[in-house]
Write an enzyme that holds these catalytic residues in place. Structure first.
Site, short mmCIF file in Angstrom:
data_model
loop_
_atom_site.label_atom_id
_atom_site.label_comp_id
_atom_site.label_asym_id
_atom_site.label_seq_id
_atom_site.Cartn_x
_atom_site.Cartn_y
_atom_site.Cartn_z
N GLU A 86 1.63 5.52 8.57
CA GLU A 86 1.26 6.21 7.34
C GLU A 86 0.58 5.22 6.39
O GLU A 86 0.96 4.06 6.32
CB GLU A 86 2.52 6.77 6.69
CG GLU A 86 2.27 7.57 5.42
CD GLU A 86 3.56 8.08 4.79
OE1 GLU A 86 3.52 9.16 4.18
OE2 GLU A 86 4.61 7.40 4.92
N LYS A 161 0.74 16.56 5.97
CA LYS A 161 2.18 16.42 5.73
C LYS A 161 2.72 17.59 4.92
O LYS A 161 2.24 17.89 3.83
CB LYS A 161 2.44 15.10 5.01
CG LYS A 161 3.90 14.74 4.82
CD LYS A 161 3.98 13.37 4.12
CE LYS A 161 5.41 12.92 3.92
NZ LYS A 161 5.44 11.61 3.20
N CYS A 203 6.29 10.61 8.40
CA CYS A 203 7.35 9.98 7.60
C CYS A 203 8.48 10.93 7.20
O CYS A 203 9.33 11.26 8.02
CB CYS A 203 6.73 9.31 6.38
SG CYS A 203 7.83 8.09 5.58
#
Length: 327
Positions: A86, A161, A203
Site C-alpha cells: 500500500e 479499498k 490493508c
C-alpha cells in the site's frame, strides 16, 4: 544480509490428514542488491512470487526507483509476480499533500510501472495507488486503488479499498483516511494469474473476514493485503490477522508491507510475509527494505481443502451466508 526460512515439518497436519502431500519448500529473504542468491526447493516448477517491502516517502520518483530495483531483482530470480505494498507511490505528510501528489490511473507514474512490467516480463500487484478517479472534480477526494498489471503492462484489474481506516490508537496517533479518500463501491472478482487466482484487498480490509470469505467463495486461491501497518497495531495484530485469514479461507495470503520511518510524522511496522493455507508463515522479509520469495503450490491447497472441507460444512441456515459469493 540474507536469511532463509524453511517450512517446518507439519507433524500434526500429517496425523490429521495422512494422505496430504506436504510440499518441502524453502524461500529466500533478501535485502536490495544482494551479491548472490539461490533458492533451494524440491518443487522448482511451482510458480514463484516476490513480496517487496519499502519505505515510501513524499518523493515519488525516488520511491519508483526503489520499487523498480526490487521488481528487477524479483524478475532476475525468476518470479512471475511481484507484490508492492500500500502507498508504494508515496506517503505524504498530511491530507493536503496526499491530494496534491495524487494522479489518475492514466498518469505518468502508472505509465512508468506499465513499462516496468513489460521490461521485466512479470505481473505486478501495485498495492495502493493514490488515484484521482473520474469523480475527482466533484469530490476532491481520491481512491486507495489496488492495481494489477500483467506481464505486458496492461491493467487487468483495479480494486478500490472499501474499508477506510478511521481510527485513533493510543500511542500511534489518529488516522482518518476518509478525510482525503472515498470508499470503493464494490469488490473485484478474483483474477487468474500465473501464480493462481488472486483476490484483491488493501490493508484495513483484512480486519473484515466477510470480504475474504466472499473472495474465497468466488474462487480466490491467493488473497493479498498490501499494507502500511503502524508500530502499535503491527506487533499485536499483523501476523495474527494474516494467519487467521489464510486458515479460515484456506488460501495463500500475500502481504507486502511498508516499513521504517517515512517522515517525521509516520512510521510503519514492516514484516512483509507469505502465509500458506494451513496458516504457516512460509516467507518473511527481514528488517528494512527488501524482498522475500515463496512458491505457490495449488495442489497442496486443493488437497488441504479436500481433507478439511470447511466450506462444505458451513451452516448459513444458522448464521446467514457471511461473505456471500460475488456475482
Amino acid at each position: 544480509m540474507l536469511g532463509f526460512i524453511t517450512r517446518p515439518p507439519h507433524r500434526f497436519l500429517s496425523l490429521l490428514c495422512p494422505g496430504l502431500r506436504i510440499p518441502q519448500l524453502s524461500v529466500l529473504c533478501a535485502q536490495p542488491r544482494p551479491r548472490a542468491m539461490a533458492i533451494s526447493s524440491s518443487s522448482c516448477e511451482l510458480p514463484l512470487v516476490a513480496v517487496c517491502q519499502v519505505t515510501s516517502t513524499p518523493d515519488k520518483q525516488q520511491n519508483f526507483k526503489t520499487c523498480a530495483e526490487l521488481v528487477r531483482e524479483a524478475a532476475r530470480l525468476g518470479a512471475c509476480l511481484a507484490f508492492l505494498p500500500e502507498a508504494f507511490d508515496f506517503i505524504a505528510r498530511d491530507p493536503a499533500e496526499t491530494l496534491h501528489l495524487s494522479e489518475p490511473l492514466g498518469g505518468k507514474l502508472l505509465e512508468e510501472y506499465t513499462q516496468l512490467a513489460r521490461e521485466c516480463g512479470l505481473w505486478l500487484s501495485l498495492g495502493g495507488f493514490h488515484e484521482r478517479g473520474q469523480d475527482w472534480e466533484q469530490t476532491q477526494k481520491i481512491y486507495n486503488c489496488h492495481v494489477l498489471l500483467n506481464s505486458k503492462g496492461a491493467v487487468v484489474a483495479t480494486y478500490r479499498k472499501t474499508h477506510l481506516c478511521d481510527v485513533e490508537i493510543p500511542g500511534q496517533g489518529p488516522m482518518c483516511e476518509s478525510n482525503s479518500t472515498m470508499p470503493g463501491p464494490s469488490l473485484e472478482s478474483p483474477v487468474s494469474t500465473p501464480a493462481g487466482k488472486i483476490g484483491l484487498a488493501v490493508c484495513y480490509d483484512m480486519r473484515f473476514p466477510e470480504l475474504s470469505l466472499a473472495l474465497a467463495q468466488a474462487g480466490a486461491e491467493i488473497l493479498t493485503y498490501p499494507s502500511a501497518f503502524g508500530s502499535i497495531t503491527g506487533p499485536a495484530h499483523w501476523e495474527v490477522l494474516l494467519r487467521a485469514r489464510a486458515i479460515e479461507t484456506q488460501c495463500y495470503v500475500v502481504a507486502a508491507a511498508q516499513c521504517g520511518r517515512h517522515h517525521e510524522k509516520r512510521a510503519s511496522y514492516g514484516h512483509s510475509m507469505v502465509v500458506d493455507p494451513w496458516g504457516t508463515v512460509v516467507a518473511r522479509c527481514s528488517e528494512g527494505p527488501g524482498l522475500c520469495l515463496a512458491r505457490i503450490d495449488l495442489n497442496y491447497l486443493r488437497q488441504l481443502r479436500r481433507h478439511l472441507p470447511v466450506f462444505q460444512h458451513r451452516r448459513p441456515d444458522l448464521y446467514g451466508n457471511l461473505g456471500h459469493p460475488l456475482s
